[in-house]
Scaffold this active site. Sequence first.
Site, PDB file in Angstrom:
ATOM      1  N   ASP A  45     -18.480 -51.754  60.421  1.00 39.21           N
ATOM      2  CA  ASP A  45     -16.950 -51.651  61.097  1.00 39.21           C
ATOM      3  C   ASP A  45     -17.208 -52.618  62.150  1.00 39.21           C
ATOM      4  OD1 ASP A  45     -18.061 -49.887  63.145  1.00 39.21           O
ATOM      5  OD2 ASP A  45     -15.873 -48.310  62.919  1.00 39.21           O
ATOM      6  N   SER A  46     -18.356 -52.742  62.878  1.00 36.31           N
ATOM      7  CA  SER A  46     -19.196 -53.713  63.527  1.00 36.31           C
ATOM      8  C   SER A  46     -18.943 -55.395  63.343  1.00 36.31           C
ATOM      9  CB  SER A  46     -20.692 -54.128  63.836  1.00 36.31           C
ATOM     10  OG  SER A  46     -21.251 -54.180  62.496  1.00 36.31           O
ATOM     11  N   ASP A  84     -19.333 -48.122  56.651  1.00 36.55           N
ATOM     12  CA  ASP A  84     -18.845 -47.276  58.168  1.00 36.55           C
ATOM     13  C   ASP A  84     -16.931 -46.526  57.571  1.00 36.55           C
ATOM     14  OD1 ASP A  84     -20.419 -46.558  59.766  1.00 36.55           O
ATOM     15  OD2 ASP A  84     -19.534 -48.868  60.779  1.00 36.55           O
ATOM     16  N   LYS A 112     -20.883 -43.744  56.275  1.00 39.15           N
ATOM     17  CA  LYS A 112     -21.062 -43.267  57.670  1.00 39.15           C
ATOM     18  C   LYS A 112     -19.656 -42.117  58.824  1.00 39.15           C
ATOM     19  CE  LYS A 112     -22.592 -46.174  61.185  1.00 39.15           C
ATOM     20  NZ  LYS A 112     -21.814 -46.189  61.820  1.00 39.15           N
ATOM     21  N   GLU A 114     -17.933 -40.810  62.561  1.00 34.08           N
ATOM     22  CA  GLU A 114     -18.554 -41.021  63.688  1.00 34.08           C
ATOM     23  C   GLU A 114     -18.614 -40.276  65.000  1.00 34.08           C
ATOM     24  OE1 GLU A 114     -18.088 -44.681  66.099  1.00 34.08           O
ATOM     25  OE2 GLU A 114     -18.629 -46.033  64.864  1.00 34.08           O
ATOM     26  N   GLU A 181     -27.793 -43.383  68.278  1.00 33.64           N
ATOM     27  CA  GLU A 181     -27.412 -45.178  68.676  1.00 33.64           C
ATOM     28  C   GLU A 181     -27.385 -44.646  69.774  1.00 33.64           C
ATOM     29  OE1 GLU A 181     -24.557 -48.770  69.091  1.00 33.64           O
ATOM     30  OE2 GLU A 181     -23.974 -47.012  67.743  1.00 33.64           O
TER      31      GLU A 181
END
EC number: 2.1.2.11
Length: 266
Positions: A45-46, A84, A112, A114, A181
Site C-alpha cells: 500500500d506504499s 497488503d 499482509k 499490519e 520494519e
Amino acid sequence: MPDVTLTTLQGLKQSGEKIAMLTCYDATFAHTASQAGVDVLLVGDSLGMVLQGHDSTLPVSNEEMAYHTACVKRGNKGSLIVTDLAFESSHSVAQTLADAVRLMQAGAHMVKLEGGVWLAEPIARLAQMGVPVCAHLGLTPQAVNLFGGFKVQGRQETQARQLRADAIALEQAGAAMLLLECVPSVLAEEITQAVKIPVIGIGAGAATDGQVLVMHDMLGLSLTGRSPKFVKDFMQGQESIPAAIAAYVRAVKDVSFPAAEHGFNA
C-alpha cells in the site's frame, strides 16, 4: 527456475540463504524484478505514497490493491506475490476476510496485515481458509498517526518485550511470514531466532531472514529528494534498472546489504 512458494521461503530460512523481496505495482516491473531473481514481490500500500502522491498509505482502497495485484500477476515470472490489505480492511474481522479473498482472487499468494497480537483472530481464520498471512510488526505505516510519525519502534524495553510477544503469538495463530520494519537490529535478530517462520526486515538490520525495500527508493527515486536511513540507491554504478535490481538481489543474498549504517540501535 521453479516458481517461488512458501515452501521455498521456509527452505531458504532453514538453509540460511537470504530472501530478496521488493515492492512492485505493475506488470513491467514485475517481469523485470522476477527475471532479476527477486524471490518475493510485495504489492504494497506504499503505492499510495510513491504512485498516488499521498503523505501516508491510509487513502488506498482494497480495490486499488486488487487492481495492482492483478497487474503484477500478469507480468510475474515465478516470484511469490504478497499483497497488503488496505487500511479500510481492518475495521472488522469479516471485512478483513472478505478483502483477503478478493486479493487472492486477483493473484496474490499471500496477504499482509499490519498490527499486533489483536490480529491473532483474523490470521487464524485466514489460515483455516487456506490464505497465507504475513504479519507486519514494528513501524506499521497504517498506524502513523498513533506513532506521531514514521519513527523507530522497540527501543524501549516495554515496546521490545511486546514486539517479541506479538511475533510469537502471531506465529502461533498461523502467520506464515513476518515483516519487521524500523526496529533495532538486535531486537530483530532476537525475534528472527525466536520464530520458525521466515522474517523479512526493512530497517531491521542484517540478521533477519531477508530484506525488502520500496522499488522507487532502491532506484533513487523520491518525491521529497530524501530517503530513509535504511535505503541504499542501487542505481548508482549501474547502467539500467534490471542491472540495479539484480545488484540489490546479489547484495541481499551475500549480506553486503544492509550494512550497519542502514540499521538502528536500541
